[in-house]
Design a protein around this motif. Structure first.
Motif, PDB file in Angstrom:
ATOM      1  N   ARG A 161       4.145   8.480  -5.723  1.00  0.00           N
ATOM      2  CA  ARG A 161       4.932   8.268  -4.503  1.00  0.00           C
ATOM      3  C   ARG A 161       6.106   9.234  -4.446  1.00  0.00           C
ATOM      4  O   ARG A 161       6.498   9.708  -3.375  1.00  0.00           O
ATOM      5  CB  ARG A 161       5.466   6.829  -4.451  1.00  0.00           C
ATOM      6  N   TYR A 210      -6.504   4.926  -6.744  1.00  0.00           N
ATOM      7  CA  TYR A 210      -5.098   4.533  -6.847  1.00  0.00           C
ATOM      8  C   TYR A 210      -4.186   5.709  -6.492  1.00  0.00           C
ATOM      9  O   TYR A 210      -3.206   5.544  -5.745  1.00  0.00           O
ATOM     10  CB  TYR A 210      -4.796   4.036  -8.259  1.00  0.00           C
ATOM     11  N   ASP A 266       2.262   4.458 -14.342  1.00  0.00           N
ATOM     12  CA  ASP A 266       2.884   5.032 -13.154  1.00  0.00           C
ATOM     13  C   ASP A 266       4.151   4.280 -12.763  1.00  0.00           C
ATOM     14  O   ASP A 266       4.098   3.160 -12.266  1.00  0.00           O
ATOM     15  CB  ASP A 266       1.891   5.011 -11.996  1.00  0.00           C
ATOM     16  N   GLN A 301      -1.416   5.998  -3.448  1.00  0.00           N
ATOM     17  CA  GLN A 301      -0.004   6.261  -3.701  1.00  0.00           C
ATOM     18  C   GLN A 301       0.498   7.485  -2.940  1.00  0.00           C
ATOM     19  O   GLN A 301       1.663   7.525  -2.525  1.00  0.00           O
ATOM     20  CB  GLN A 301       0.228   6.453  -5.199  1.00  0.00           C
TER      21      GLN A 301
END
Length: 670
Positions: A453, A419, A448, A423
């Protein structure tokens, strides 16, 4: 369950029926099945035909894994049953055995559940008399009996409502000008819950939530409204601090020193003292040289000024924990440049419902359909409580302790790593800077909000390592590089280990809580009571933080109910005022079990630090126990764990001994 059985007052039945029909298309089928059982008393809805499949992850699993034609069958039957209720037909399920509740849970969530969960669900559904609000007939109060509650946050509001509904005189002392505690004080951008607010709310006070995970303003508004609706405001003394509380051994009561914002001081007497100050009460400031010399704005997230404008500013954020993970993505589009100073790396889970609004159709069902929100809550409680508890146990045979503690934890690591990589996108060069080198859940697992990001953006700089000092213009790293900024945001959390640190607490013989906890750190039986501090309960105390999941609101409700249950029994046993004190051996044995359990769990994993552990290496914040086990222990309300004496039987000379000891300590102090 009588509080929610009255049909909504809508005049146009046809319009309401049409709205219901449309809303059912978006309904959670496992929840609808439970509504059908309640409204019809037919257990056909628990047959194999309607057995839902297992919930994966933290998804609502709206279809239940059932075939489309079966889903429609459930919707059609629910439509008929709900309309019959609206037209005046009472729910047919008058009583539900523990086994029936357990069967209902198992069908709804698609797997077998422990019996303790059915007991918890029964209480949440209003089937446990001990959790009923109106308890006035259950308490036999002596003249002048009085309770003081410290704090009007979540635990304080719950305590006040329970006390008032039991007819017990009380006062709540609150330092702020409004209820809410943590949610009143923390107003930084992006502040919100990481627990679904349908379970981050009182079981006795449903709400029409706009989001699945509410932001600060909506949560604060909820608690303010609850305080108003239940009429407890008249019992709260706002803008008033508790300075100290001293136990009077001769009379078995507490003397509580308070001070108003105008400087007026007063001493209150309390037969029972309840601390609802919580863990997240005192902001923790970093010990960095020159912090006071900075010429720009320097703010802690818990003390966010309403007029702070970050637009076009160069902003530094110290820390990357829960508050930083919320505030950074919330302000990044406003600032000129953001510099994050990261001391350690953090795991964060995907957060698909972040900022997601609850559709109007679903809000209609949650608001107006009987038992819908109650069962939706029970399913959420299972999903977010103990499902990962087994995966946080160390496997001594596991060959890779440097990356995980068992095979399940290793799978979690792989999932979260994938993950994070996704991101980061094109910024895979940041992977080593953000990917933790300790097992997932070793520190508080964060949700998150767009953190990964955000750190990958061109207008964001991530600094790893330490800060050597702060100058008038900015921050200097331990490598000697200065970063000039206009605003410093301190996101270093709270002094959670210094529990009960906001006031002086003196128990038997004048011993303070700091003295009692000097050797091993904070300890309490069930996290709420301590030897040497009779007639005192501390909610959200040692080893009650939910590191593996759950709702702190549900936890606090259980703790308040435990105190009320003991109070009820003590008053009856003593036929008046009393002294109630947990037995030393009971307390010590329980805390030994805590540490033995923690020795087998992730938070004592070698080579890793977290805020759950104190200087002695003991885990003092989180619980190692399952939510259902802890709830069941509290529900038992066992007086055998306590020394209980009528106040009239206490030795008259004990207060004099305490005074002599106090005078001796003063005379021998350096």
């Amino acid at each position: 369950m009588t509080e929610q059985l009255s049909p909504p007052s809508i005049q146009d039945t046809a319009a309401w029926s049409n709205t219901l029909q449309a809303a059912l298309a978006d309904a959670n089928i496992p929840t609808l099945l439970m509504v059908l059982v309640h409204l019809t008393a037919s257990e056909q809805w628990l047959s194999q035909r309607y057995q839902c499949t297992k919930v994966r992850g933290i998804d609502d699993h709206d279809t239940g894994g059932l075939e489309p034609e079966i889903q429609q069958e459930v919707r059609d039957a629910a439509h008929q049953a709900i309309l019959a209720w609206k037209e005046g037909r009472t729910p047919q399920l008058k009583q539900a055995s523990a086994q029936l509740v357990q069967d209902m849970l198992s069908v709804s969530i698609g797997e077998a559940v422990p019996s303790g969960y059915s007991d918890m669900a029964a209480a949440g559904l209003g089937l446990d008399a001990e959790f009923a609000l109106d308890q006035k007939a259950q308490f036999e109060l002596p003249p002048g009996f009085h309770v003081v509650v410290i704090g009007a946050g979540v635990a304080g509001i719950c305590s006040a409502i329970r006390l008032m509904q039991s007819g017990i005189p009380f006062v709540v002392i609150e330092k702020n000008n409004e209820v809410g505690g943590t949610w009143h004080e923390n107003r930084y951008p992006g502040c919100g819950v990481d627990t679904p607010n349908h379970i981050y709310s009182f079981s006795f006070a449903k709400h029409d939530w706009a989001r699945y995970f509410a932001l600060q303003a909506e949560i604060q508004s909820y608690f303010e409204q609850v305080a108003t609706d239940f009429g407890i405001r008249k019992h709260i003394r706002f803008n008033t601090k508790v300075l100290a509380a001293r136990y009077d051994e001769q009379h078995a009561h507490w003397n509580v020193d308070i001070e108003s914002s105008t400087g007026e001081k007063q001493i209150l007497r309390a037969n029972l003292l309840l601390s609802a100050v919580g863990l997240l009460n005192v902001p923790r400031m970093p010990d960095i040289q020159g912090l006071q010399s900075f010429k720009g704005h320097c703010v802690h997230t818990a003390l966010w000024p309403e007029d702070l404008d970050v637009t076009g500013k160069r902003v530094a954020v110290i820390g990357n924990g829960a508050s930083a993970m919320q505030v950074v993505p919330a302000i990044v589009d406003q600032v000129a440049h953001l510099t994050i100073f990261q001391r350690s790396k953090q795991w964060a889970a995907p957060f698909a419902k972040f900022k997601k609004q609850v559709p109007d159709s679903v809000r209609f069902l949650l608001r107006e359909v009987p038992f819908y929100q109650e069962w939706y809550r029970q399913r959420l409680s299972w999903i977010f409580n103990d499902r990962i508890h087994h995966s946080l146990q160390k496997d001594p045979e596991w060959p890779h302790p440097e990356r995980a503690i068992n095979k399940y934890n290793d799978r979690q690591r792989a999932h979260f790593t994938d993950y994070i990589k996704e991101q980061l996108g094109q910024r895979q060069d940041l992977l080593n800077d953000v990917l933790p080198d300790y097992p997932p859940f070793g520190k508080r697992m964060l949700m998150d909000n767009g953190w990964f990001r955000t750190v990958a953006r061109d207008d964001v700089t991530l600094i790893t390592g330490g800060i050597s000092r702060i100058t008038e213009r900015g921050l200097v790293t331990d490598k000697g590089v200065e970063h000039e900024v206009d605003i410093i945001i301190i996101a270093t959390g709270f002094d959670a280990l210094n529990m009960l640190g906001s006031f002086t607490l003196q128990g038997r013989g004048g011993q303070t809580i700091r003295e009692a906890w000097a050797e091993k750190g904070a300890q309490a039986f069930y996290g709420v009571v301590m030897p040497g501090f009779p007639n005192f309960f501390a909610f959200a105390g040692p080893n009650t933080a939910l590191g593996h999941g759950g709702s702190v609101v549900a936890l606090l409700e259980a703790q308040v109910r435990y105190a009320m249950g003991l109070l009820k029994k003590a008053l009856k046993e003593c036929n008046g005022t009393f002294e109630l004190e947990v037995k030393r051996d009971v307390h010590d044995e329980y805390n030994q079990r805590i540490q033995e359990a923690h020795d087998r769990m992730i938070w004592t994993h070698k080579g890793m630090s977290n805020w759950y552990r104190n200087a002695q290496g003991r885990v003092v914040a989180t619980t190692p126990f399952r939510n259902d086990d802890y709830w069941s222990w509290l529900r038992a309300t066992d007086l055998a764990h306590y020394h209980l004496k009528p106040a009239a039987s206490l030795p008259a000379h004990s207060q004099q001994q305490a005074a002599m000891r106090s005078q001796h300590e003063k005379s021998t102090a350096p």
